[in-house]
Design an enzyme around this catalytic site. Structure first.
Site, mmCIF file in Angstrom:
data_model
loop_
_atom_site.group_PDB
_atom_site.id
_atom_site.type_symbol
_atom_site.label_atom_id
_atom_site.label_comp_id
_atom_site.label_asym_id
_atom_site.label_seq_id
_atom_site.Cartn_x
_atom_site.Cartn_y
_atom_site.Cartn_z
ATOM 1 C CG HIS A 1 56.896 35.457 45.759
ATOM 2 N ND1 HIS A 1 56.139 34.305 45.740
ATOM 3 C CD2 HIS A 1 57.253 35.660 47.053
ATOM 4 C CE1 HIS A 1 56.027 33.843 46.970
ATOM 5 N NE2 HIS A 1 56.702 34.639 47.787
ATOM 6 C CB CYS B 1 32.052 45.846 38.052
ATOM 7 S SG CYS B 1 32.701 44.169 38.095
ATOM 8 C CB THR C 1 30.527 40.101 40.660
ATOM 9 O OG1 THR C 1 30.959 40.312 39.298
ATOM 10 C CG2 THR C 1 29.039 39.813 40.688
HETATM 11 C C1 RB5 Z 1 26.264 45.104 36.051
HETATM 12 O O1 RB5 Z 1 24.927 44.787 36.197
HETATM 13 C C2 RB5 Z 1 27.143 43.908 36.419
HETATM 14 O O2 RB5 Z 1 26.991 42.907 35.467
HETATM 15 C C3 RB5 Z 1 28.570 44.340 36.545
HETATM 16 O O3 RB5 Z 1 28.671 45.334 37.500
HETATM 17 C C4 RB5 Z 1 29.571 43.278 36.975
HETATM 18 O O4 RB5 Z 1 29.148 42.611 38.102
HETATM 19 C C5 RB5 Z 1 30.072 42.388 35.915
HETATM 20 O O5 RB5 Z 1 30.917 41.526 36.131
#
Ligand code: RB5
Length: 157
Positions: A142, A74, A76
């Site tokens: 582990h 996504c 981040t």
């Molecule tokens: C989308 O705008 C963003 O919030 C998503 O891609 C992600 O970074 C969420 O954690």
């Protein structure tokens, strides 16, 4: 297919939200160039979607054993890692440098790699995927730690 140290009999399942569909396409091409089987569950374009839906699809597949390995991306990587690690048996590792990727395999046997498309560039992302595929789990001490992790499951209501 063989990763050299581990038989993978299921496609690598990959999912993303709208912030990461372009990087996903780059990674899918990279995996296919390696002759790895890929199951791409979307999203495929810039229309806004909910990362949790795609994270849930991939994490459910890995948790059930339908797919041994998954990749989630996504903006981040944070949302996807939060979703994925709610699933018992999923060990999702959000990484943006190779040391953590290597450790996530050697010590944590990560079965989902999570990347942030707004955090790292395409070339680094591909390099991290390569490292993740090439690095075996060390097992040994582990393994007990992972058993403890699995036994904790999901707590709370
Ligand atoms: C989308 O705008 C963003 O919030 C998503 O891609 C992600 O970074 C969420 O954690």
């Amino acid at each position: 297919m063989s990763l050299g140290y581990e038989e993978i009999n299921t496609p690598i399942i990959i999912g993303c939200d709208h912030a990461a569909y372009q990087l996903k396409a780059v990674i899918v091409d990279f995996l296919k160039d390696l002759s790895l089987e890929v199951e791409d569950v979307g999203t495929h374009g810039p229309a806004s979607v909910n990362y949790a839906d795609y994270g849930k699809t991939v994490a459910t597949a890995v948790a059930s054993g339908k797919n041994q390995r998954g990749i989630l991306i996504c903006g981040t990587g944070l949302g996807m890692s939060m979703v994925a690690n709610r699933f018992k048996g999923v060990r999702a590792a959000l990484c943006s440098e190779s040391f953590s990727v290597r450790m996530s395999r050697q010590h944590n046997d990560s079965n989902i790699l999570v990347l942030g498309a707004r955090v790292i560039g395409d070339a680094l992302a591909v390099d991290l995927v390569k490292t993740w595929l090439e690095t075996p789990f060390e097992g040994g001490r582990h393994l007990d730690r992972l058993k403890t992790l699995d036994a904790i499951g999901c707590q709370g209501a």
